[in-house]
Design a protein around this motif. Structure first.
Motif, PDB file in Angstrom:
ATOM      1  N   LYS A 132       4.566   8.030  -9.619  1.00 47.85           N
ATOM      2  CA  LYS A 132       4.703   8.114  -8.167  1.00 47.85           C
ATOM      3  C   LYS A 132       3.351   8.277  -7.501  1.00 47.85           C
ATOM      4  CE  LYS A 132       7.120  10.642  -4.517  1.00 47.85           C
ATOM      5  NZ  LYS A 132       8.031  11.776  -4.213  1.00 47.85           N
ATOM      6  N   GLU A 133       2.472   9.073  -8.102  1.00 47.65           N
ATOM      7  CA  GLU A 133       1.136   9.295  -7.539  1.00 47.65           C
ATOM      8  C   GLU A 133       0.307   8.006  -7.573  1.00 47.65           C
ATOM      9  OE1 GLU A 133       0.448  14.016  -8.621  1.00 47.65           O
ATOM     10  OE2 GLU A 133      -0.101  12.468 -10.068  1.00 47.65           O
TER      11      GLU A 133
ATOM     12  N   VAL B 121       1.507   4.944  -7.466  1.00 47.47           N
ATOM     13  CA  VAL B 121       2.057   4.055  -6.439  1.00 47.47           C
ATOM     14  C   VAL B 121       1.509   4.418  -5.065  1.00 47.47           C
ATOM     15  CG1 VAL B 121       4.164   3.369  -5.241  1.00 47.47           C
ATOM     16  CG2 VAL B 121       4.140   3.490  -7.735  1.00 47.47           C
ATOM     17  N   MET B 122       1.419   5.721  -4.775  1.00 46.31           N
ATOM     18  CA  MET B 122       0.879   6.174  -3.486  1.00 46.31           C
ATOM     19  C   MET B 122      -0.600   5.793  -3.352  1.00 46.31           C
ATOM     20  SD  MET B 122       2.704   9.908  -3.184  1.00 46.31           S
ATOM     21  CE  MET B 122       1.861  10.330  -1.665  1.00 46.31           C
TER      22      MET B 122
ATOM     23  N   GLN C 280      -2.081   3.256  -4.840  1.00 47.34           N
ATOM     24  CA  GLN C 280      -2.161   1.805  -4.690  1.00 47.34           C
ATOM     25  C   GLN C 280      -1.836   1.364  -3.260  1.00 47.34           C
ATOM     26  OE1 GLN C 280       0.447   0.451  -7.804  1.00 47.34           O
ATOM     27  NE2 GLN C 280      -1.199   0.343  -9.336  1.00 47.34           N
ATOM     28  N   LYS C 281      -0.887   2.053  -2.614  1.00 47.04           N
ATOM     29  CA  LYS C 281      -0.569   1.738  -1.222  1.00 47.04           C
ATOM     30  C   LYS C 281      -1.747   2.039  -0.314  1.00 47.04           C
ATOM     31  CE  LYS C 281       4.483   2.274  -1.303  1.00 47.04           C
ATOM     32  NZ  LYS C 281       5.627   3.065  -0.767  1.00 47.04           N
ATOM     33  N   GLU C 282      -2.427   3.152  -0.570  1.00 47.21           N
ATOM     34  CA  GLU C 282      -3.606   3.488   0.234  1.00 47.21           C
ATOM     35  C   GLU C 282      -4.731   2.482   0.000  1.00 47.21           C
ATOM     36  OE1 GLU C 282      -6.540   7.287   1.244  1.00 47.21           O
ATOM     37  OE2 GLU C 282      -4.980   7.473  -0.297  1.00 47.21           O
TER      38      GLU C 282
ATOM     39  N   GLU D  46      -4.328  -0.687  -0.771  1.00 49.76           N
ATOM     40  CA  GLU D  46      -3.960  -1.914  -0.067  1.00 49.76           C
ATOM     41  C   GLU D  46      -4.266  -1.808   1.428  1.00 49.76           C
ATOM     42  OE1 GLU D  46       0.128  -2.661  -0.898  1.00 49.76           O
ATOM     43  OE2 GLU D  46      -0.204  -3.122  -3.025  1.00 49.76           O
ATOM     44  N   ARG D  47      -3.998  -0.638   2.009  1.00 44.76           N
ATOM     45  CA  ARG D  47      -4.277  -0.442   3.434  1.00 44.76           C
ATOM     46  C   ARG D  47      -5.778  -0.502   3.712  1.00 44.76           C
ATOM     47  NH1 ARG D  47      -5.829   3.782   6.336  1.00 44.76           N
ATOM     48  NH2 ARG D  47      -5.614   5.210   4.554  1.00 44.76           N
TER      49      ARG D  47
ATOM     50  N   GLU E   8      -8.020  -1.968   1.808  1.00 47.10           N
ATOM     51  CA  GLU E   8      -8.497  -3.332   1.515  1.00 47.10           C
ATOM     52  C   GLU E   8      -8.341  -4.225   2.745  1.00 47.10           C
ATOM     53  OE1 GLU E   8     -10.017  -4.792  -0.836  1.00 47.10           O
ATOM     54  OE2 GLU E   8      -9.788  -3.622  -2.667  1.00 47.10           O
ATOM     55  N   LYS E   9      -7.218  -4.072   3.459  1.00 44.98           N
ATOM     56  CA  LYS E   9      -6.999  -4.890   4.650  1.00 44.98           C
ATOM     57  C   LYS E   9      -7.992  -4.546   5.755  1.00 44.98           C
ATOM     58  CE  LYS E   9      -2.074  -5.918   4.103  1.00 44.98           C
ATOM     59  NZ  LYS E   9      -0.716  -5.741   4.704  1.00 44.98           N
TER      60      LYS E   9
END
Length: 275
Positions: free
Chosen positions: A129-130, A132-133, A135-137, A139-140, A142-143
């Motif tokens: 879970k950590e 995944v969190m 990786q989401k950060e 991705e944000r 990176e954009k």
């Protein structure tokens, strides 16, 4: 020389409706047809060649450009061109303060690099879970700042597609005195743009034609820069000789050496004769 026939095929000369035009673009408009303004393609070619010479000269001295274009038609083209010439780019969203508050943006870049290392090297120490969190950060980030990781502030200039959409970036650059090279359509106010490329900024073919030409001139400048650095590295360094003035005032006379001191052994203490 640019091929005008090839430029016509890309649709670079098509503007917007005559009812939505900006009077400041009058010098670059050739006429209208079916209530659509037509851009003077000869002026576009002349200005594009001038900008090509500027980009070549700047990159030959080691300058770096920042490519900006967040509209869907320009995103893949800008990413490809900027990656080919190894320069920073913004294609998703212009983060406010990217230029005017670069120190804070640099913290986000540092955070992104740190998270990349955490995920690749220390993945075994975190739960699923950590990760995944994280990786989401990533991705944000990176954009937002993924394209400007290698940005050396300040850039030599901004290369912008669609000034109307990227008005915030143009304002920041103008406030800091950073030149702006931009594709400007007939419905756009060119205020704040240092070097105008009057053209259709909605057609992918027109955007690709302009950016491909700029890419070619940048590569020429980078090649010259690499050759100049190679020549500088081959030149031998001449050791500087220092001369000291003689007592007589002759600058190039050999320096006189002081005579060596003579050290005498100490005399034994005087012994009184015993009576």
């Amino acid at each position: 020389m640019l091929d005008l026939h090839e430029m016509l095929q890309t649709g670079i000369h098509f503007g917007h409706k005559t009812s939505r035009w900006c009077p400041k673009m009058r010098p670059y408009i050739w006429g209208s047809k079916n209530k659509i303004h037509l851009i003077d393609i000869a002026k576009t070619a002349a200005l594009l060649e001038k900008i090509g010479n500027i980009t070549k000269e700047v990159t030959s001295k080691g300058g770096v450009f920042l490519f900006v274009g967040t509209k869907k038609a320009a995103q893949p083209i800008i990413q490809r061109v900027a990656t080919n010439v190894k320069m920073p780019f913004v294609i998703n969203r212009w983060v406010g303060g990217t230029l005017s508050n670069f120190d804070q943006v640099k913290k986000a870049i540092t955070r992104l690099l740190h998270l990349r290392d955490v995920v690749t090297k220390s993945a075994g120490y975190y739960k699923k879970k950590e990760i995944v969190m994280l990786q989401k950060e990533i991705e944000r980030l990176e954009k937002n700042v993924g394209g400007i990781i290698d940005l050396s502030f300040p850039p030599a200039a901004l290369i912008v597609v669609d000034v109307k959409k990227e008005r915030a970036a143009v304002k920041e650059a103008s406030a800091l005195g950073i030149p702006v090279i931009a594709m400007v359509d007939t419905n756009t106010d060119p205020e704040g743009v240092s070097h105008i490329i009057p053209s259709n900024d909605d057609s992918p073919k027109a955007i690709e034609f302009v950016l491909n030409y700029i890419e070619g001139r940048i590569k020429e400048g980078q090649k010259l820069h690499a050759e100049n650095k190679a020549l500088e590295a081959k030149q031998p360094t001449v050791a500087k000789e220092t001369f000291k003035e003689d007592v007589r005032g002759d600058r190039f006379a050999p320096r006189r050496e002081a005579p060596a001191r003579r050290f005498h052994s100490p005399r034994p203490p005087h012994k009184k004769s015993e009576e």
